[in-house]
Design a protein around this motif. Structure first.
Motif, short mmCIF file in Angstrom:
data_model
loop_
_atom_site.label_atom_id
_atom_site.label_comp_id
_atom_site.label_asym_id
_atom_site.label_seq_id
_atom_site.Cartn_x
_atom_site.Cartn_y
_atom_site.Cartn_z
N HIS A 93 -32.13 72.35 42.51
CA HIS A 93 -31.83 73.78 42.37
C HIS A 93 -32.96 74.68 42.89
N PRO A 119 -30.45 80.06 42.39
CA PRO A 119 -29.31 79.14 42.26
C PRO A 119 -28.35 79.45 41.11
N TYR A 143 -26.81 75.75 39.92
CA TYR A 143 -27.01 74.56 40.74
C TYR A 143 -27.51 73.38 39.91
N GLY A 150 -25.77 70.81 43.36
CA GLY A 150 -26.98 71.50 43.76
C GLY A 150 -27.22 71.45 45.26
N ALA A 151 -28.50 71.44 45.63
CA ALA A 151 -28.89 71.68 47.02
C ALA A 151 -29.45 70.48 47.75
N ILE A 158 -23.85 79.97 48.36
CA ILE A 158 -24.34 80.78 47.24
C ILE A 158 -23.87 82.21 47.47
N GLU A 179 -38.22 79.49 43.00
CA GLU A 179 -37.46 79.24 41.77
C GLU A 179 -38.38 78.90 40.60
#
Length: 377
Positions: A93, A119, A143, A150-151, A158, A179
């Protein structure tokens, strides 16, 4: 594992897969590689459809993903509190990348923009969102929190408002780490740290270190980090701490204006609460036990303000300003870089002595050699 050097150097030892440009317009393939947690302790590289951006969404080609302790916890245990992995999920995330497509309602001029991803997908109509506390929205889709992917993939979508532009002076890796920096910003804000103030921070991991850097940027002149790991305490002095201490010795210190726990360790939390001056603040950030015995008499008699931090809201502008101004160094936190097919190694990197932060570069796939044998030039 990739251990330093530029993106060009990484590419020299890895195969690179990414979008191409045709007359300045990205050409996106139909499928992408994604690292999927298929069961506890097992991730595998899968081919998945590239997601299509919904109205007001953007499609981001992911450049970098920081590995969080929560990712490692899901990998090893399959759950965090009430959040349980019941189906295959893509972790990750902490992410950055480049917008390569937009949904309806988003200007095409955003294509090509480098962004840091916040996220979160809150319900804009919830009471919490309307009052500005969208991180507390009960309908949040976040996320890598089951069942939301997630990523750790080549692409992710997003909401356009949560894809924050970053200046060219900020690296892709630093942009991904906005983040965890946001967690630090939220925590230090809750702690009420001001110029000339003091703060005790428990836990010299990534969150503790960003908290220290934020506290320094906010003007705190006494920033003490506590940890049981001597090597981490030495590292803390490079990331904003003015002094370090072992948890058992916290009681010998002069009182602090605030205490931020980034450890989740019950003993560290109790010691930290006892080190706060009357009318001071206690902020709980670290993930530990669901229940904790605290010294209620100290909280009452000193009229301490005790609160928690759950993610963040409205922090990205501050994160951008702090990093751009050179007041917070996120690149220096990274001690390991991994390709997309090395996610299992990245998730276990926190078990390596001296490790601070692992980052995955999803557009890269390793050359087949074990991470422990490969070094960048």
């Amino acid at each position: 594992m990739l251990t330093g050097g530029s993106y060009v150097q990484y590419a020299s030892i890895l195969s690179v897969t990414h979008t191409t440009l045709s007359a300045g317009i990205p050409v996106i393939t139909d499928t992408m590689r994604a690292s999927v947690l298929v069961e506890t302790g097992h991730v595998e590289l899968q081919e998945r459809p590239v997601p299509t951006p919904a109205p007001n969404d953007v499609l981001v080609e992911i450049a970098a993903v920081g590995v969080c302790g929560s990712d490692a916890h899901y990998y090893r245990h399959g759950k965090i509190g009430d959040h349980v992995v019941t189906a295959p999920i893509v972790l990750g995330h902490e992410a950055s990348g480049r917008i390569v497509a937009v949904g309806a309602g988003v200007p095409e001029s955003r294509i090509g923009e480098r962004v840091s991803i916040e996220p979160q997908r809150p319900d804009p109509d919830s009471i919490e969102s309307r009052r500005g506390d969208y991180n507390l929205c009960p309908h949040m889709e976040f996320y890598a929190t089951p069942p939301i992917d997630g990523a750790l993939a080549q692409y992710a979508t997003i909401g356009s408002a949560f894809a924050h532009p970053v200046p060219d002076t900020v690296s892709d890796i630093a942009a991904a780490l906005f983040e965890p920096l946001s967690v630090g910003i939220a925590a230090i804000g809750k702690a009420g740290v001001v110029a000339g103030g003091s703060v005790l921070i428990a836990g010299a991991g990534p969150i503790g270190l960003v908290c220290a850097q934020v506290a320094r940027a906010y003007g705190a002149t006494r920033i003490v980090l506590s940890d049981i790991n001597s090597a981490r305490l030495e590292t803390a002095l490079r990331f904003g701490a003015t002094a370090t201490v072992r948890p058992d010795d916290v009681g010998d210190l002069e009182p602090f204006d605030a205490f931020v726990d980034a450890s989740g360790a019950p003993s560290a939390i109790v010691a930290g609460i006892g080190a706060v001056r009357p009318a001071g603040r206690v902020v709980l950030v670290g993930m530990g036990s669901d229940e904790l015995t605290i010294p209620v008499s100290i909280v009452q008699n000193r009229e301490l303000i005790l609160t928690g931090v759950f993610r963040y809201a409205n922090t990205w502008p501050t994160a951008t300003a702090l990093v751009t101004a050179g007041l917070v160094d996120l690149d220096a936190l990274v001690t390991g870089r991994f390709a997309l097919d090395e996610v299992a190694d990245a998730l276990d990197a926190d078990r390596i002595e001296g490790s601070i932060k692992a980052v995955v570069l999803p557009q890269l796939v390793s050359d087949g050699h074990p991470a422990s044998e490969r070094r960048s030039s």
